[in-house]
Motif scaffolding. Structure first.
Motif, PDB file in Angstrom:
ATOM      1  N   CYS A  71       9.904  -1.022  -1.193  1.00  0.00           N
ATOM      2  CA  CYS A  71       9.260  -1.201  -2.489  1.00  0.00           C
ATOM      3  C   CYS A  71      10.304  -1.599  -3.529  1.00  0.00           C
ATOM      4  CB  CYS A  71       8.535   0.071  -2.930  1.00  0.00           C
ATOM      5  SG  CYS A  71       9.597   1.525  -3.104  1.00  0.00           S
ATOM      6  N   MET A  72       9.788  -2.105  -4.651  1.00  0.00           N
ATOM      7  CA  MET A  72      10.614  -2.436  -5.808  1.00  0.00           C
ATOM      8  C   MET A  72      10.448  -1.339  -6.842  1.00  0.00           C
ATOM      9  SD  MET A  72      10.288  -5.649  -8.436  1.00  0.00           S
ATOM     10  CE  MET A  72       9.463  -4.773  -9.758  1.00  0.00           C
TER      11      MET A  72
ATOM     12  N   MET B 169      14.805 -10.481  -5.721  1.00  0.00           N
ATOM     13  CA  MET B 169      14.334 -10.768  -4.373  1.00  0.00           C
ATOM     14  C   MET B 169      15.484 -11.021  -3.395  1.00  0.00           C
ATOM     15  SD  MET B 169      11.123 -10.416  -4.015  1.00  0.00           S
ATOM     16  CE  MET B 169      10.967 -11.235  -2.434  1.00  0.00           C
ATOM     17  N   ALA B 170      16.664 -11.358  -3.889  1.00  0.00           N
ATOM     18  CA  ALA B 170      17.786 -11.571  -3.004  1.00  0.00           C
ATOM     19  C   ALA B 170      18.197 -10.262  -2.308  1.00  0.00           C
ATOM     20  CB  ALA B 170      18.977 -12.139  -3.768  1.00  0.00           C
ATOM     21  N   LEU B 171      17.867  -9.132  -2.923  1.00  0.00           N
ATOM     22  CA  LEU B 171      18.209  -7.833  -2.346  1.00  0.00           C
ATOM     23  C   LEU B 171      17.097  -7.275  -1.473  1.00  0.00           C
ATOM     24  CD1 LEU B 171      19.778  -6.135  -5.505  1.00  0.00           C
ATOM     25  CD2 LEU B 171      20.977  -7.248  -3.600  1.00  0.00           C
ATOM     26  N   HIS B 172      15.913  -7.830  -1.585  1.00  0.00           N
ATOM     27  CA  HIS B 172      14.754  -7.264  -0.902  1.00  0.00           C
ATOM     28  C   HIS B 172      14.803  -7.542   0.602  1.00  0.00           C
ATOM     29  CE1 HIS B 172      10.774  -5.504  -0.867  1.00  0.00           C
ATOM     30  NE2 HIS B 172      10.395  -6.451  -0.040  1.00  0.00           N
TER      31      HIS B 172
ATOM     32  N   LEU C 123       5.512   6.048   3.411  1.00  0.00           N
ATOM     33  CA  LEU C 123       6.924   6.316   3.159  1.00  0.00           C
ATOM     34  C   LEU C 123       7.637   4.995   2.925  1.00  0.00           C
ATOM     35  CD1 LEU C 123       7.291   8.736   6.156  1.00  0.00           C
ATOM     36  CD2 LEU C 123       7.116   9.414   3.758  1.00  0.00           C
ATOM     37  N   ARG C 124       8.397   4.919   1.837  1.00  0.00           N
ATOM     38  CA  ARG C 124       9.052   3.662   1.493  1.00  0.00           C
ATOM     39  C   ARG C 124      10.491   3.917   1.055  1.00  0.00           C
ATOM     40  NH1 ARG C 124       5.780  -0.816   1.112  1.00  0.00           N
ATOM     41  NH2 ARG C 124       3.573  -0.344   1.480  1.00  0.00           N
ATOM     42  N   VAL C 125      11.284   2.855   1.140  1.00  0.00           N
ATOM     43  CA  VAL C 125      12.643   2.914   0.638  1.00  0.00           C
ATOM     44  C   VAL C 125      12.790   1.846  -0.445  1.00  0.00           C
ATOM     45  CG1 VAL C 125      13.545   1.349   2.418  1.00  0.00           C
ATOM     46  CG2 VAL C 125      15.092   2.922   1.256  1.00  0.00           C
ATOM     47  N   VAL C 126      13.454   2.191  -1.536  1.00  0.00           N
ATOM     48  CA  VAL C 126      13.669   1.255  -2.643  1.00  0.00           C
ATOM     49  C   VAL C 126      14.722   0.233  -2.226  1.00  0.00           C
ATOM     50  CG1 VAL C 126      14.471   1.001  -5.023  1.00  0.00           C
ATOM     51  CG2 VAL C 126      13.045   2.975  -4.370  1.00  0.00           C
ATOM     52  N   THR C 127      14.360  -1.044  -2.343  1.00  0.00           N
ATOM     53  CA  THR C 127      15.311  -2.103  -1.987  1.00  0.00           C
ATOM     54  C   THR C 127      15.898  -2.818  -3.200  1.00  0.00           C
ATOM     55  OG1 THR C 127      13.454  -3.638  -1.757  1.00  0.00           O
ATOM     56  CG2 THR C 127      14.272  -2.585   0.266  1.00  0.00           C
ATOM     57  N   ASP C 128      15.201  -2.757  -4.334  1.00  0.00           N
ATOM     58  CA  ASP C 128      15.668  -3.552  -5.480  1.00  0.00           C
ATOM     59  C   ASP C 128      14.909  -3.121  -6.733  1.00  0.00           C
ATOM     60  OD1 ASP C 128      13.424  -5.948  -6.041  1.00  0.00           O
ATOM     61  OD2 ASP C 128      13.371  -5.113  -4.015  1.00  0.00           O
ATOM     62  N   HIS C 129      15.317  -3.734  -7.870  1.00  0.00           N
ATOM     63  CA  HIS C 129      14.636  -3.527  -9.144  1.00  0.00           C
ATOM     64  C   HIS C 129      14.059  -4.840  -9.668  1.00  0.00           C
ATOM     65  CE1 HIS C 129      17.204   0.085  -8.929  1.00  0.00           C
ATOM     66  NE2 HIS C 129      16.243   0.652  -9.639  1.00  0.00           N
ATOM     67  N   GLY C 130      13.812  -5.776  -8.780  1.00  0.00           N
ATOM     68  CA  GLY C 130      13.251  -7.051  -9.171  1.00  0.00           C
ATOM     69  C   GLY C 130      14.078  -8.246  -8.762  1.00  0.00           C
TER      70      GLY C 130
ATOM     71  N   SER D  44      -0.303  -8.778  -4.353  1.00  0.00           N
ATOM     72  CA  SER D  44      -0.235  -9.737  -3.249  1.00  0.00           C
ATOM     73  C   SER D  44       0.764 -10.851  -3.530  1.00  0.00           C
ATOM     74  CB  SER D  44      -1.618 -10.356  -2.990  1.00  0.00           C
ATOM     75  OG  SER D  44      -2.093 -11.028  -4.152  1.00  0.00           O
ATOM     76  N   VAL D  45       1.490 -10.747  -4.639  1.00  0.00           N
ATOM     77  CA  VAL D  45       2.486 -11.767  -4.977  1.00  0.00           C
ATOM     78  C   VAL D  45       3.863 -11.123  -5.015  1.00  0.00           C
ATOM     79  CG1 VAL D  45       0.831 -13.132  -6.293  1.00  0.00           C
ATOM     80  CG2 VAL D  45       2.237 -11.440  -7.473  1.00  0.00           C
ATOM     81  N   PHE D  46       4.880 -11.910  -4.739  1.00  0.00           N
ATOM     82  CA  PHE D  46       6.243 -11.417  -4.790  1.00  0.00           C
ATOM     83  C   PHE D  46       6.704 -11.356  -6.248  1.00  0.00           C
ATOM     84  CE2 PHE D  46       5.779 -13.192  -0.544  1.00  0.00           C
ATOM     85  CZ  PHE D  46       6.237 -12.129   0.230  1.00  0.00           C
ATOM     86  N   VAL D  47       7.327 -10.249  -6.616  1.00  0.00           N
ATOM     87  CA  VAL D  47       7.678  -9.973  -8.007  1.00  0.00           C
ATOM     88  C   VAL D  47       9.184 -10.100  -8.176  1.00  0.00           C
ATOM     89  CG1 VAL D  47       7.641  -8.235  -9.839  1.00  0.00           C
ATOM     90  CG2 VAL D  47       5.711  -8.425  -8.237  1.00  0.00           C
ATOM     91  N   GLU D  48       9.589 -10.846  -9.200  1.00  0.00           N
ATOM     92  CA  GLU D  48      11.016 -10.986  -9.479  1.00  0.00           C
ATOM     93  C   GLU D  48      11.221 -11.145 -10.970  1.00  0.00           C
ATOM     94  OE1 GLU D  48      14.954 -13.292  -7.756  1.00  0.00           O
ATOM     95  OE2 GLU D  48      12.971 -14.099  -7.345  1.00  0.00           O
ATOM     96  N   GLY D  49      12.194 -10.434 -11.514  1.00  0.00           N
ATOM     97  CA  GLY D  49      12.557 -10.578 -12.916  1.00  0.00           C
ATOM     98  C   GLY D  49      11.757  -9.681 -13.839  1.00  0.00           C
ATOM     99  N   ASP D  50      12.325  -9.423 -15.014  1.00  0.00           N
ATOM    100  CA  ASP D  50      11.710  -8.513 -15.978  1.00  0.00           C
ATOM    101  C   ASP D  50      10.478  -9.099 -16.656  1.00  0.00           C
ATOM    102  OD1 ASP D  50      13.674  -6.686 -15.424  1.00  0.00           O
ATOM    103  OD2 ASP D  50      14.934  -7.240 -17.149  1.00  0.00           O
TER     104      ASP D  50
END
Length: 213
Positions: free
Chosen positions: A104-105, A210-213, A201-208, A158-164
């Protein structure tokens, strides 16, 4: 904690749940190939079942003698297909419990990359649905000692989220969500319709990013 480590902990949770199940196997669902590899590596595989609409079969096996099945469902960007495959899985496997292992983000800095979370509710298109919390104690007991499990709420998209500036991110903040993911709302609805328990159960991969996801 990375996806493989969370999957390893999820295997222990599946085993714990399987030992208490009244009927039906534990079904683990995941979303990327790393998670799938970690989960299936632990199983003594006994067979597989093809599902309509899915390029991935349900892999059946045992974990320390308990029945556990694994399915990869990377269809978060196609909600109708996701629900269709979940329904086909439920009819074929008849699980007592579905354990979702994913990523998750995070929306706030209080959640760090690598944190493991238990999602307790998911918001999507004006509707909030609850997810199971009954296995939180079992998961915490089976997790590595250094891992702190935090409960969160999510927005399912259903969409990929990136940026503030992303509108989906802004909607999630307005809703008071802690994280953004792509599957939990649909899983919870199908659980209610088809009568299986659900734990996410999820693990945080990023804060927005997508290069880290």
């Amino acid at each position: 904690m990375d996806s493989k480590a969370l999957a390893d902990s999820g295997k222990r949770l599946a085993l714990e749940r399987g030992s208490k199940a009244r009927s039906g196997p534990t079904q683990v669902v995941c979303y990327d190939p790393i998670e799938l590899a970690a989960l299936t590596e632990a199983l003594t595989i006994t067979g597989q079942t093809e599902l309509p609409g899915s390029i991935f079969p349900v892999v059946h096996g045992t974990l320390d003698g308990f029945p556990v099945s694994v399915l990869r469902i990377p269809f978060g960007d196609k909600p109708a297909l996701l629900r269709s495959v979940i329904g086909a899985m439920a009819r074929a496997v008849r699980p007592s419990q579905v354990v979702s292992i994913g990523t998750c983000m995070a929306l706030g800095k209080e959640l760090a990359v690598g944190d493991a979370v238990l999602n307790i509710s998911a918001f999507h298109e004006g509707l909030t649905v609850g997810l199971g919390t009954g296995l939180a104690r079992e998961f915490s007991a089976s997790a590595p000692h250094a891992m702190h499990l935090r409960t969160v709420t999510s927005l399912t998209t259903s969409v990929f989220v990136e940026g503030d500036e992303c509108p989906v991110r802004a909607a999630a903040v307005r809703q008071g969500a802690d994280v953004i993911e792509m599957e939990d709302h649909h899983l919870a609805l199908m659980a209610g319709e088809m009568g299986f328990g659900i734990t996410s159960l999820r693990v945080v991969t990023d804060h927005g990013d997508m290069a880290l996801h």
